[in-house]
Design an enzyme around this catalytic site. Structure first.
Site, short mmCIF file in Angstrom:
data_model
loop_
_atom_site.label_atom_id
_atom_site.label_comp_id
_atom_site.label_asym_id
_atom_site.label_seq_id
_atom_site.Cartn_x
_atom_site.Cartn_y
_atom_site.Cartn_z
N TYR A 37 0.83 -1.21 0.00
CA TYR A 37 0.00 0.00 0.00
C TYR A 37 0.86 1.26 0.00
CZ TYR A 37 0.84 0.96 5.00
OH TYR A 37 1.41 1.28 6.20
N ARG A 56 8.10 4.07 -4.86
CA ARG A 56 8.13 3.16 -3.70
C ARG A 56 7.11 2.04 -3.88
NH1 ARG A 56 7.45 5.54 2.29
NH2 ARG A 56 5.27 5.71 1.61
N ARG A 105 -7.48 -21.99 -1.35
CA ARG A 105 -6.59 -21.24 -0.46
C ARG A 105 -5.27 -22.01 -0.33
NH1 ARG A 105 -4.73 -21.52 4.54
NH2 ARG A 105 -4.14 -19.58 5.56
N HIS A 107 -0.91 -21.08 0.43
CA HIS A 107 0.09 -20.04 0.69
C HIS A 107 0.81 -19.64 -0.61
CE1 HIS A 107 -0.69 -21.07 4.79
NE2 HIS A 107 0.24 -20.25 5.26
N LYS A 152 6.43 -1.79 1.93
CA LYS A 152 5.25 -1.20 2.57
C LYS A 152 4.09 -2.19 2.41
CE LYS A 152 3.06 3.33 3.19
NZ LYS A 152 3.21 3.48 4.64
N GLU A 184 12.73 2.82 13.88
CA GLU A 184 11.75 3.79 13.39
C GLU A 184 10.56 3.78 14.34
OE1 GLU A 184 9.94 2.78 9.59
OE2 GLU A 184 9.93 0.65 10.08
#
Ligand code: PLP
Length: 298
Positions: A37, A56, A105, A107, A152, A184
């Site tokens: 995101y 980014r 489903r 992985h 991110k 951070e």
């Protein structure tokens, strides 16, 4: 019922009110946190540092092997249209790309899958003047996140727990420490100042390189403020004259208390005030010119 604001959002090619958009429960973003995101501030309908945010985003997508569904020009067009549809001139654009819906489903990546692209914009309120004037308080915590914090990613469970730790402690941010080093904040980058010299940890796989972090470094250098990009120890953090946090939504704020002890003299310091001024001047320039950097740098 959620009290969703009446803002226009975007999902896979379609603009619609936020509360009317739905994704599949089989979306890998929902099942695995498999996606990335961006959060892009918008001032006076101008996306701030759009090129940097899109770069980014491209790096995050590449790191997790999700094909970038759009060219920079296409992204700019979608974001531009989203901005135009909002009532507020100052906005925060949230943009998320997941690997998409898949069955069964599993992985491992499915052979064929279409990424899910979701954006919404929210009215953006800059930090209250009282926060700028008085600073904020912070607490520290051990960094328990994975080793790809430069991506991110939407899988933010450890950041969520760190941020909640801050809320439980009644502080504005949780500062993460790993192996005796400052890393951070739970959703921000951290700078310190000692004897007039600014220092901040270097970009690495352990932290997200903030767009605001890059801009602050750029502004400090442009204005001849001494700055060192290097590892910062926990001891240096605790011993600093000033501590700042930076992010797209919080801009740059002084941390005046850490784990209940004052930072410096417990008020925002002179170097903070200078960088805050430069940041606001830069923002105002962008808004006047209508471009994400001053003209002499284009
Ligand atoms: C973990 C983390 N670090 C740093 C930042 C600051 O990044 P930016 O300045 O691009 O908002 C954020 C922003 O949300 C973040 O989540």
């Amino acid at each position: 019922m959620l009290n969703v604001p009446p803002v226009t959002a975007y999902l896979n090619g379609r603009f619609a009110p936020l509360d009317q958009l739905q994704v599949s429960v089989l979306d890998r973003g929902f099942l695995f946190g498999d996606g990335v995101y961006e959060v892009i501030p918008v001032y006076d309908r101008q996306p701030f540092r759009l090129t940097e945010h899109l770069n980014r985003l491209a790096t995050s997508l590449e790191s997790v092997r999700i094909p970038n569904p759009h060219t920079p020009a296409e992204w700019a067009a979608i974001i531009g249209e989203l901005i135009a549809k909002q009532a507020s001139a100052d906005q925060s654009v949230y943009l998320q790309v997941t690997r998409g819906p898949a069955w069964p489903r599993n992985h491992a990546f499915p052979a064929k899958v279409e990424p899910t692209v979701f954006l919404f914009a929210d009215p953006l309120t800059p930090p209250a003047p009282a926060l700028v004037e008085n600073g904020v308080v912070a607490a520290t915590m051990a960094d328990i996140r994975w080793l790809r914090c430069n991506v991110k990613a939407i899988s933010l469970l450890a950041n969520v727990l760190a941020r909640q730790h801050g809320v439980d402690e009644g502080v504005a941010e949780t500062i993460l420490l790993r192996d005796g080093l400052l890393i951070e904040g739970s959703a921000s980058n951290i700078f310190i100042v000692k004897n007039g010299v600014i220092a901040a940890p270097p970009p690495s796989h352990l932290m997200l390189t903030g767009i605001t972090y890059d801009l602050i470094i750029e502004l400090a250098r442009q204005h001849g403020m001494p700055i060192e990009i290097r590892e910062v120890s926990e001891t240096e953090l605790r011993d600093a004259n000033e501590v700042w946090l930076s992010s797209s939504s919080r801009e740059v704020l002084a941390v005046v208390s850490l784990d209940g002890r004052p930072v410096g003299n417990g008020t925002p310091g002179p170097i903070y005030r200078a960088i805050y001024r430069h940041y606001q001047a830069f923002k105002a320039g962008v808004m006047r010119i209508g471009h994400d950097r001053p003209l002499d740098q284009t």
